[in-house]
Design a protein around this motif. Structure first.
Motif, mmCIF file in Angstrom:
data_model
loop_
_atom_site.group_PDB
_atom_site.id
_atom_site.type_symbol
_atom_site.label_atom_id
_atom_site.label_comp_id
_atom_site.label_asym_id
_atom_site.label_seq_id
_atom_site.Cartn_x
_atom_site.Cartn_y
_atom_site.Cartn_z
ATOM 1 N N LEU A 202 34.168 29.438 21.309
ATOM 2 C CA LEU A 202 33.770 30.726 21.352
ATOM 3 C C LEU A 202 33.015 31.079 22.897
ATOM 4 C CD1 LEU A 202 32.061 29.973 17.379
ATOM 5 C CD2 LEU A 202 34.443 30.809 18.393
ATOM 6 N N LYS A 203 31.627 29.985 23.500
ATOM 7 C CA LYS A 203 31.420 30.622 24.562
ATOM 8 C C LYS A 203 32.256 29.701 25.586
ATOM 9 C CE LYS A 203 27.452 32.110 21.643
ATOM 10 N NZ LYS A 203 25.870 31.207 21.620
ATOM 11 N N GLU A 204 32.689 30.078 25.819
ATOM 12 C CA GLU A 204 32.924 29.401 27.591
ATOM 13 C C GLU A 204 32.523 28.857 28.749
ATOM 14 O OE1 GLU A 204 37.533 29.429 29.971
ATOM 15 O OE2 GLU A 204 36.992 30.124 28.472
ATOM 16 N N ASP A 205 31.659 30.364 28.831
ATOM 17 C CA ASP A 205 31.380 30.264 30.097
ATOM 18 C C ASP A 205 29.995 29.391 29.754
ATOM 19 O OD1 ASP A 205 32.333 32.422 31.605
ATOM 20 O OD2 ASP A 205 30.838 33.716 30.433
ATOM 21 N N TYR A 206 28.880 28.794 28.976
ATOM 22 C CA TYR A 206 28.868 28.256 28.648
ATOM 23 C C TYR A 206 29.124 26.564 29.211
ATOM 24 C CZ TYR A 206 25.425 24.587 26.059
ATOM 25 O OH TYR A 206 23.413 23.741 25.750
ATOM 26 N N LEU A 207 29.916 26.190 28.421
ATOM 27 C CA LEU A 207 30.768 25.011 28.266
ATOM 28 C C LEU A 207 30.781 25.155 30.557
ATOM 29 C CD1 LEU A 207 32.887 24.698 25.723
ATOM 30 C CD2 LEU A 207 30.760 24.018 25.208
ATOM 31 N N LYS A 208 31.618 25.978 30.911
ATOM 32 C CA LYS A 208 31.719 26.335 32.287
ATOM 33 C C LYS A 208 31.070 25.796 33.345
ATOM 34 C CE LYS A 208 36.018 28.528 32.337
ATOM 35 N NZ LYS A 208 36.658 29.879 33.496
ATOM 36 N N ARG A 209 29.374 26.136 32.701
ATOM 37 C CA ARG A 209 27.927 25.713 33.796
ATOM 38 C C ARG A 209 27.604 24.183 33.092
ATOM 39 N NH1 ARG A 209 26.733 30.769 31.603
ATOM 40 N NH2 ARG A 209 25.072 30.057 29.521
ATOM 41 N N LEU A 210 28.307 23.701 32.021
ATOM 42 C CA LEU A 210 27.499 22.682 31.695
ATOM 43 C C LEU A 210 28.069 21.102 32.534
ATOM 44 C CD1 LEU A 210 25.690 21.007 29.404
ATOM 45 C CD2 LEU A 210 27.639 20.905 28.186
ATOM 46 N N ILE A 211 29.217 21.628 32.545
ATOM 47 C CA ILE A 211 30.254 21.137 32.791
ATOM 48 C C ILE A 211 30.473 21.073 35.185
ATOM 49 C CG2 ILE A 211 32.034 20.456 31.162
ATOM 50 C CD1 ILE A 211 34.203 21.997 32.878
ATOM 51 N N GLU A 212 30.149 21.872 35.273
ATOM 52 C CA GLU A 212 29.859 22.384 36.359
ATOM 53 C C GLU A 212 30.175 21.011 37.797
ATOM 54 O OE1 GLU A 212 27.285 25.567 37.916
ATOM 55 O OE2 GLU A 212 28.919 26.689 38.435
ATOM 56 N N PRO A 213 28.263 20.672 37.851
ATOM 57 C CA PRO A 213 28.564 19.213 38.736
ATOM 58 C C PRO A 213 29.701 18.490 39.087
ATOM 59 C CG PRO A 213 26.896 19.172 37.249
ATOM 60 C CD PRO A 213 27.981 20.220 36.653
ATOM 61 N N PHE A 214 30.711 17.744 37.262
ATOM 62 C CA PHE A 214 31.645 16.895 37.165
ATOM 63 C C PHE A 214 32.850 17.297 37.372
ATOM 64 C CE2 PHE A 214 27.367 14.411 37.632
ATOM 65 C CZ PHE A 214 28.033 13.070 38.771
ATOM 66 N N THR A 215 32.777 18.074 37.757
ATOM 67 C CA THR A 215 34.693 18.493 37.945
ATOM 68 C C THR A 215 35.722 17.563 37.843
ATOM 69 O OG1 THR A 215 35.248 19.550 39.902
ATOM 70 C CG2 THR A 215 34.246 21.133 38.105
ATOM 71 N N VAL A 216 36.810 17.615 37.013
ATOM 72 C CA VAL A 216 37.852 16.320 37.002
ATOM 73 C C VAL A 216 38.515 17.324 38.075
ATOM 74 C CG1 VAL A 216 39.330 14.517 36.661
ATOM 75 C CG2 VAL A 216 36.401 14.627 35.723
ATOM 76 N N PRO A 217 39.804 17.747 39.078
ATOM 77 C CA PRO A 217 40.232 18.734 38.935
ATOM 78 C C PRO A 217 41.701 17.426 38.961
ATOM 79 C CG PRO A 217 39.353 18.504 40.752
ATOM 80 C CD PRO A 217 38.541 17.596 39.922
ATOM 81 N N SER A 218 42.964 18.544 38.240
ATOM 82 C CA SER A 218 44.255 17.476 38.465
ATOM 83 C C SER A 218 44.975 18.999 38.400
ATOM 84 C CB SER A 218 44.045 16.891 36.785
ATOM 85 O OG SER A 218 44.362 17.038 35.884
ATOM 86 N N ASP A 219 46.351 18.527 37.730
ATOM 87 C CA ASP A 219 47.272 19.283 37.869
ATOM 88 C C ASP A 219 47.372 20.225 36.085
ATOM 89 O OD1 ASP A 219 49.318 20.102 36.066
ATOM 90 O OD2 ASP A 219 50.957 19.571 38.074
ATOM 91 N N GLU A 220 47.013 21.066 36.347
ATOM 92 C CA GLU A 220 47.120 22.323 35.356
ATOM 93 C C GLU A 220 48.024 21.787 33.330
ATOM 94 O OE1 GLU A 220 45.333 25.172 33.836
ATOM 95 O OE2 GLU A 220 44.903 24.192 36.193
ATOM 96 N N ALA A 221 48.937 21.152 34.175
ATOM 97 C CA ALA A 221 49.441 20.378 32.680
ATOM 98 C C ALA A 221 48.816 19.070 32.235
ATOM 99 C CB ALA A 221 51.171 20.146 33.414
ATOM 100 N N VAL A 222 48.154 18.365 32.975
ATOM 101 C CA VAL A 222 47.439 17.293 32.767
ATOM 102 C C VAL A 222 45.890 17.069 32.597
ATOM 103 C CG1 VAL A 222 47.237 14.919 33.877
ATOM 104 C CG2 VAL A 222 49.415 15.932 34.839
ATOM 105 N N ILE A 223 45.679 16.451 31.741
ATOM 106 C CA ILE A 223 44.324 16.498 31.230
ATOM 107 C C ILE A 223 43.907 15.066 31.273
ATOM 108 C CG2 ILE A 223 42.385 16.384 29.580
ATOM 109 C CD1 ILE A 223 44.208 18.397 27.690
ATOM 110 N N ILE A 224 42.614 14.579 32.105
ATOM 111 C CA ILE A 224 42.964 13.120 32.491
ATOM 112 C C ILE A 224 41.208 12.961 31.556
ATOM 113 C CG2 ILE A 224 41.384 11.912 34.929
ATOM 114 C CD1 ILE A 224 44.466 12.695 35.467
#
Length: 224
Positions: A202-224
């Motif tokens: 419901l509040k995507e911006d809140y979750l994005k701010r929360l995870i900002e220090p530790f993103t885990v980039p990968s292929d868009e098709a994959v969740i790691i």
């Protein structure tokens, strides 16, 4: 096979090349919760997820499980054993009904002799996943359970997938009690809405701010 163009590792191939590659692919329709391969089984090739989703799971000698990654359409499974001819070090199981392709190792190596650019695409893919797993290891050490679960919630929302509380806990590296408590807190604050296994953001911006220090980039098709 038009769907092959959706895989990043085949991005350099022309339509005629994709057609040749398509001739090497055996496709199978799987139901939900069906095994692709077992941990410790010999690896004879690799798998392509055309539709649906597959989880790769490592099980300890004491019976505990850890979901290593979830692969959606356009992603690969079992590719880490392609070049070392080893055994699968985890098992793969569908989460939902899925269309899966399989390419045998020998056939694919013969194909690579004529299309060497694809080799570099594979190495790029494996390198990207390695960095994603390194970042996730750092996340386990420094990020809170709320940060880890928030990242997974956003990723699952992107692929429109659902996991049980136990599976969420496995991926985030937290206890089931912690996962349930954290999800309850996020729901009570109106950050997410929960309907059985379905978690709606419901509040995507809140979750994005929360995870900002530790993103885990990968292929868009994959969740790691």
């Amino acid at each position: 096979m038009d769907e092959l163009k959706n895989f990043r590792v085949f991005a350099d191939l022309k339509p005629d090349d994709l057609k040749k590659l398509g001739g090497l692919v055996r496709t199978i329709d799987y139901g939900a919760e069906e095994l692709l391969f077992m941990e410790g089984a010999p690896a004879f090739g690799f798998y392509l997820v055309f539709s649906g989703a597959v989880k790769l799971v490592k099980r300890s000698s004491k019976g505990k499980s850890q979901i290593l990654k979830i692969v959606g359409p356009g992603g690969l499974v079992g590719e880490t054993t392609l070049f070392d001819k080893g055994l699968h070090n985890a098992y793969a199981k569908t989460l939902i009904p899925s269309k899966i392709g399989f390419i045998e190792r020998g056939d694919f190596f013969y194909f690579l002799e004529h299309y060497p650019k694809t080799v570099f695409r594979f190495f790029e893919h494996i390198s990207q996943e390695l960095k994603a797993f390194q970042n996730k290891l750092a996340e386990r050490s420094y990020a809170s359970s709320k940060e880890r679960l928030s990242r997974l919630i956003l990723a699952l929302d992107r692929l429109q997938l659902e996991l049980s509380r136990a599976e969420l806990a496995e991926m985030a590296g937290v206890s089931s009690k912690t996962a349930i408590r954290t999800l309850g807190e996020l729901e009570s604050r109106g950050i997410v809405a929960i309907d059985n296994r379905r978690i709606s953001v419901l509040k995507e911006d809140y979750l994005k701010r929360l995870i900002e220090p530790f993103t885990v980039p990968s292929d868009e098709a994959v969740i790691i």
